[in-house]
Motif scaffolding. Structure first.
Motif, PDB file in Angstrom:
ATOM      1  N   HIS A 135       0.806  -1.223   0.000  1.00 45.54           N
ATOM      2  CA  HIS A 135       0.000   0.000   0.000  1.00 45.54           C
ATOM      3  C   HIS A 135       0.840   1.274   0.000  1.00 45.54           C
ATOM      4  CE1 HIS A 135       1.147   0.179   4.152  1.00 45.54           C
ATOM      5  NE2 HIS A 135       0.354  -0.788   4.538  1.00 45.54           N
ATOM      6  N   ASP A 136       2.165   1.172  -0.112  1.00 42.77           N
ATOM      7  CA  ASP A 136       2.996   2.361  -0.283  1.00 42.77           C
ATOM      8  C   ASP A 136       4.207   1.984  -1.136  1.00 42.77           C
ATOM      9  OD1 ASP A 136       4.947   1.141   1.374  1.00 42.77           O
ATOM     10  OD2 ASP A 136       4.116   2.079   3.154  1.00 42.77           O
ATOM     11  N   GLY A 137       4.983   2.999  -1.519  1.00 37.22           N
ATOM     12  CA  GLY A 137       6.071   2.768  -2.456  1.00 37.22           C
ATOM     13  C   GLY A 137       7.065   1.717  -2.018  1.00 37.22           C
ATOM     14  N   ASP A 138       7.479   1.763  -0.756  1.00 32.45           N
ATOM     15  CA  ASP A 138       8.443   0.791  -0.251  1.00 32.45           C
ATOM     16  C   ASP A 138       7.924  -0.623  -0.363  1.00 32.45           C
ATOM     17  OD1 ASP A 138      10.732   2.141   0.341  1.00 32.45           O
ATOM     18  OD2 ASP A 138      10.206   2.554   2.417  1.00 32.45           O
ATOM     19  N   ILE A 147       9.054  -4.191  -3.125  1.00 33.47           N
ATOM     20  CA  ILE A 147       9.594  -5.459  -2.631  1.00 33.47           C
ATOM     21  C   ILE A 147       8.548  -6.565  -2.719  1.00 33.47           C
ATOM     22  CG2 ILE A 147       9.045  -4.989  -0.183  1.00 33.47           C
ATOM     23  CD1 ILE A 147      11.702  -6.479   0.454  1.00 33.47           C
ATOM     24  N   TYR A 148       7.289  -6.249  -2.450  1.00 37.68           N
ATOM     25  CA  TYR A 148       6.224  -7.245  -2.581  1.00 37.68           C
ATOM     26  C   TYR A 148       6.133  -7.755  -4.013  1.00 37.68           C
ATOM     27  CZ  TYR A 148       1.490  -8.972  -3.382  1.00 37.68           C
ATOM     28  OH  TYR A 148       0.416  -9.709  -3.794  1.00 37.68           O
ATOM     29  N   GLY A 183      -1.383   8.882  -1.527  1.00 37.41           N
ATOM     30  CA  GLY A 183       0.005   8.621  -1.151  1.00 37.41           C
ATOM     31  C   GLY A 183       0.100   8.399   0.342  1.00 37.41           C
ATOM     32  N   ASP A 184       1.318   8.120   0.819  1.00 38.17           N
ATOM     33  CA  ASP A 184       1.580   8.043   2.255  1.00 38.17           C
ATOM     34  C   ASP A 184       2.003   9.433   2.697  1.00 38.17           C
ATOM     35  OD1 ASP A 184       2.532   7.712   4.822  1.00 38.17           O
ATOM     36  OD2 ASP A 184       3.511   5.810   4.416  1.00 38.17           O
ATOM     37  N   PHE A 185       1.193  10.061   3.552  1.00 42.29           N
ATOM     38  CA  PHE A 185       1.413  11.460   3.884  1.00 42.29           C
ATOM     39  C   PHE A 185       2.392  11.668   5.041  1.00 42.29           C
ATOM     40  CE2 PHE A 185      -2.455  11.358   1.399  1.00 42.29           C
ATOM     41  CZ  PHE A 185      -2.158  12.325   0.448  1.00 42.29           C
ATOM     42  N   ASN A 186       3.038  10.602   5.484  1.00 44.27           N
ATOM     43  CA  ASN A 186       4.215  10.753   6.343  1.00 44.27           C
ATOM     44  C   ASN A 186       5.440  11.097   5.511  1.00 44.27           C
ATOM     45  OD1 ASN A 186       3.375  10.529   8.952  1.00 44.27           O
ATOM     46  ND2 ASN A 186       3.888   8.379   9.198  1.00 44.27           N
ATOM     47  N   LYS A 238       2.389   6.976  -7.903  1.00 42.09           N
ATOM     48  CA  LYS A 238       1.017   7.476  -8.018  1.00 42.09           C
ATOM     49  C   LYS A 238       0.648   7.737  -9.483  1.00 42.09           C
ATOM     50  CE  LYS A 238       1.424  10.690  -4.997  1.00 42.09           C
ATOM     51  NZ  LYS A 238       2.710  10.261  -4.451  1.00 42.09           N
ATOM     52  N   VAL A 239       1.627   8.128 -10.289  1.00 42.26           N
ATOM     53  CA  VAL A 239       1.356   8.311 -11.716  1.00 42.26           C
ATOM     54  C   VAL A 239       1.172   6.960 -12.399  1.00 42.26           C
ATOM     55  CG1 VAL A 239       2.231   9.204 -13.910  1.00 42.26           C
ATOM     56  CG2 VAL A 239       2.624  10.498 -11.791  1.00 42.26           C
TER      57      VAL A 239
END
Length: 387
Positions: free
Chosen positions: A15-18, A22-23, A219-222, A299-300
């Motif tokens: 659910h986020d870039g990191d 890897i997933y 996105g992840d807003f952290n 996100k794009v």
């Protein structure tokens, strides 16, 4: 092959870039190889079972307090604070134990924070640094944002860059996500392996019957660039131009999204959305007002996969081979993004054309299967190669 994976993030759900990167690689590698994972996870993070076969997964809990204390301790040492932040005796012992039990053919480190643990295995090692953190910190030190972030970035950027460039002698292969980051690092033999995006089922997604024009940002807003982008979107675009406009609405989706932003009544904060693809497919346009960072903007790519038109900053467009007016609309400022929104509101046919061409760009350049095959070749070559 037997692959021992060392990760700073629990590799699921994507659910986020990191986690997405890897997933996506491990899920494909697990079809032909045996995977064992040793991974950090947050103190309260829910570690859901992986949806692919894994020999074993060892989870080492690490809290924000420990991360901050480790980074502070490294401040006067000359070592990278970002790398030192993930120092953990428990992780070291888990890697040693996994190495003894699993007897891997190769160690696959994910991101530079795990690099120090590779030496604890007898097997050869590769590393996927994903993005250049040195480049990211260089840009963050010059960007807007909190004084603390700017001081931290200015203090650690040279240390991180020195660490990144020193990886060449410690690993048999180094992977990275984007060409721009690779050019910045100047590491011999660096392999660029781009991110991709899963194409969602075309039957999924809401039917757009609401007359209200929907703009979405996720996105992840952290992540500081995402948070800065949200501030720009809310304060310089929405509050200035759309505060009283009931024919348009903004949806904010993603982890750590701030709750108290709905001054206009036409801003909806959804926070974490389990089925993000379905959410995106219900939008009229996806915006990426991100003006600094590193790597490529997922996100794009995901918006293109959902066949939704994209408005991006010039920075966000650059990493995904964005062409203004062909596969997205790009802008150099908040006023430019607002003009793009108005252009697409008035011309739905243009939006459909951008979405179509965006998906074609995705299919041509950004494919998880091809990228995973590149990772697999790199792993095999590292196993064969003599020191």
């Amino acid at each position: 092959m037997k692959i021992l994976v060392i990760s700073p993030v629990y590799p699921y759900p994507p659910h986020d870039g990191d986690r997405i990167r890897i997933y996506s690689f491990l899920k494909r590698l697990a079809k032909r190889h045996t995977i064992r994972v040793v991974t950090f996870a947050g103190i309260r993070e829910l570690t859901k079972p992986l949806d692919f076969k894994c020999n074993k997964i060892d989870v080492i809990r690490i809290g924000r307090g420990a991360i901050m204390a480790n980074a502070a301790a490294a401040f006067f040492s000359g070592k990278s604070m970002n790398v030192a932040a993930y120092n953990s005796r428990e992780m070291a012992e888990a890697v040693k134990k996994a190495d003894a039990e699993f007897k891997p053919d190769i160690v696959y480190c994910y991101r530079i924070r795990t690099a120090p643990y590779a030496a604890l295995s007898k097997a050869p090692a590769v590393i996927d640094i994903v993005d250049s953190l040195g480049l990211y910190l260089e840009r963050q030190s010059r960007a807007g944002g909190s004084l603390f972030r700017k001081i931290y970035a200015a203090a650690d950027k040279k240390r991180v860059l020195k660490f990144e460039r020193g990886l060449e002698g410690a690993f048999r292969q180094i992977f990275i996500n984007a060409e721009e980051d690779a050019a910045y690092l100047k590491i011999n033999g660096l392999i660029t392996v781009p991110n991709g995006a899963e194409i969602p089922d075309v039957k999924r997604g809401a039917v757009k019957s609401n007359p209200v024009y929907t703009v979405g940002y996720f996105g992840d807003f952290n992540y500081a660039p995402n948070r800065q982008g949200l501030d720009i979107l809310l304060k310089k675009i929405w509050k200035k131009h759309y505060k009283s406009d009931k024919s348009i609405r903004l949806i904010i989706a993603g982890r750590n999204a701030p709750a108290a932003v709905n001054e206009a009544g036409n801003v909806i904060v959804k926070g974490y959305v389990p089925d993000l693809e379905k959410e995106i497919k219900s939008w009229d346009v996806s915006v990426a007002p991100v003006f600094y960072g590193a790597g490529r903007q997922n996100k794009v790519l995901l918006s293109w996969a959902c066949k939704v038109p994209v408005i991006a900053s010039d920075f966000a467009a650059r990493g995904v081979y964005g062409e203004n007016g062909k596969n997205l609309l790009s802008a150099a400022s908040s006023d430019g993004i607002k003009e793009c929104i108005e252009k697409l509101r008035k011309n739905r046919a243009l939006g459909a054309r951008l979405a179509h061409n965006g998906k074609l760009t995705l299919l041509k350049y950004f494919n998880w299967d091809r990228s995973a095959a590149s990772i697999e070749r790199g792993l095999k070559n590292a196993v064969r190669r003599k020191k």
